[in-house]
Scaffold this active site. Structure first.
Site: not given
Ligand SMILES: NC(=O)c1ccc[n+]([C@@H]2O[C@H](COP(=O)([O-])OP(=O)(O)OC[C@H]3O[C@@H](n4cnc5c(N)ncnc54)[C@H](O)[C@@H]3O)[C@@H](O)[C@H]2O)c1
Ligand SMILES: O=C(O)C(=O)C[C@@H](O)[C@H](O)[C@H](O)COP(=O)(O)O
Ligand SMILES: [Zn+2]
Length: 364
Positions: A123, A144, A186, A228, A238, A242, A246, A249, A253, A266
């Site tokens: 949990r 998130k 981003e 951010k 959100e 917040r 998006n 997105h 998405h 992404h």
């Molecule tokens: N939680 C949030 O607020 C938020 C915000 C934006 C995006 N996201 C999510 O993030 C994800 C995309 O993240 P990403 O673009 O970092 O993708 P990712 O984690 O897949 O990394 C991109 C690629 O780079 C490689 N990699 C990572 N670090 C490396 C390094 N230092 N050297 C060499 N290769 C490396 C990974 O293995 C992968 O192939 C999506 O799923 C998206 O939905 C979440």
């Molecule tokens: O942190 C946030 O809020 C964002 O919207 C950041 C986005 O870049 C990110 O991709 C986030 O995961 C999107 O959120 P979602 O709620 O649309 O899934």
């Molecule tokens: Zn994003």
């Protein structure tokens, strides 16, 4: 070292950005309350592991931490319930307890997955974001955490804030060029929604950013994280502003989901989505030129701005209805008014969205 704070009362946490920080991880972990009495679990992926995992494990063990590690396949497909279950198994077998913490060593995929494991294991236990991509300047901040459903992105998740974000920028030097551009998408987004000067700065410094110049990148990451952090501090769950994060997105998405997760990174999908949002902005009254300026900025970072022909309008429209902002029968979009300012529009007509999708396919 650059330091920012996400201000969330008792759950406030620092974002530490700098060179050589992985080697100092144990002292930061002690400072921010990670106990040595319970095991830590590092979650990373198969590209990051060979480069950075052995040294981190060794540093932590030398300082007296017990560490178990789990390596997932690289890429978006690891944000799945199947991989989530594997991580739960690894955590149970690794004897993590309620005082343990999970360390997310990687990009946004690892961060979102590991964060969701931390949010739900027993949990909820502590976690630390250790970003290794440019994109993760966004994903590591704000709490998130989620995995995908085949029908829609980030559909199964939680809000769960990390204890700290430890951003060792040295790791970024090994990123492939496509992931560099995707991460800068981003970064530019943060300028487009909140800071006109920063958006122009991203374009003006595009070549230095793409070349991973340390000082230029350091400033870009600090400003991106800063925007951010400020928005998350004002509206963690959100309920209002917040949603501006998006931008791009709703379309982005939908592109990721109907292409089956993985064809588009992404940041690439969000780039096409931000071009679409600029078209929508012009349709809803923004001055002509917004789309051209947005597309020029995105192109400077070597990002795609047109919708590929094989992604059909009907499939995209259906996927957009799963957007988490869709409520009470209304499509909700983040619409730019100009470079550096955007607003939330709660009842965008479906016909207008269709027109935008068609224009986006032609690249107009
Ligand atoms: N939680 C949030 O607020 C938020 C915000 C934006 C995006 N996201 C999510 O993030 C994800 C995309 O993240 P990403 O673009 O970092 O993708 P990712 O984690 O897949 O990394 C991109 C690629 O780079 C490689 N990699 C990572 N670090 C490396 C390094 N230092 N050297 C060499 N290769 C490396 C990974 O293995 C992968 O192939 C999506 O799923 C998206 O939905 C979440
Ligand atoms: O942190 C946030 O809020 C964002 O919207 C950041 C986005 O870049 C990110 O991709 C986030 O995961 C999107 O959120 P979602 O709620 O649309 O899934
Ligand atoms: Zn994003």
């Amino acid at each position: 070292m650059r330091q920012l704070t996400v201000q969330l009362g008792e759950r406030s946490y620092p974002i530490l950005i700098g060179s050589g920080l992985l080697a100092q991880a144990p002292s930061f972990f002690e400072q921010y309350g990670l106990t040595k009495k319970s095991p830590l679990m590092i979650i990373t992926d198969e590209n990051v592991a060979p480069k950075y995992l052995p040294a981190l494990e060794q540093t932590l063990r030398a300082a007296g931490y017990a560490v178990v590690s789990a390596v997932v396949p690289a890429g978006e497909t690891s944000k799945s319930l199947a991989v989530y279950q594997d991580m739960m198994t690894a955590a149970i077998e690794g004897k993590l307890d309620r005082s343990s913490a999970i360390l997310a060593l990687g990009g946004g995929v690892v961060g979102d997955l590991a964060g969701f494991v931390a949010a739900t294991y027993m949990r909820g236990i502590k976690f630390v974001q250790i970003p290794t991509t440019i994109l993760a300047h966004d994903s590591s901040v704000g709490g998130k955490v989620a995995v995908n459903h085949p029908l829609a992105k980030n559909m199964i998740g939680a809000f769960h804030q990390p204890e700290l974000v430890l951003y060792d920028v040295d790791t970024l030097q090994s990123l492939p060029p496509r992931d560099v551009s995707a991460g800068l998408s981003e970064m530019l987004k943060h300028g487009l929604i909140r800071d006109e000067a920063f958006a122009h700065w991203c374009e003006e410094h595009a070549e230095a950013l793409l070349a991973l110049d340390p000082d230029t990148l350091g400033y870009g990451l600090e400003r991106g994280c800063g925007i951010k952090a400020e928005i998350v501090s004002n509206d963690e769950r959100e309920n209002g502003e917040r949603a501006l994060l998006n931008l791009g997105h709703t379309i982005g998405h939908a592109i990721e989901a109907i292409a089956g997760y993985g064809e588009f990174l992404h940041g690439e999908a969000i780039s096409i989505g931000m071009a679409g949002s600029a078209l929508l902005g012009e349709k809803l009254g923004a001055a002509a030129g917004l789309y051209d300026d947005t597309v020029r900025m995105l192109r400077s970072l070597r990002l795609p701005v047109t919708l590929p022909a094989h992604l059909g309008t009907d499939a995209l429209m259906a996927a957009m209805m799963h957007d988490k902002k869709f409520r009470e029968g209304h499509m909700v979009f983040i619409v730019p008014d100009r470079i550096g300012a955007a607003r939330i529009v709660k009842d965008v007509p479906v016909t207008v969205v269709r027109e935008v999708i068609e224009l986006l396919r032609k690249g107009e």
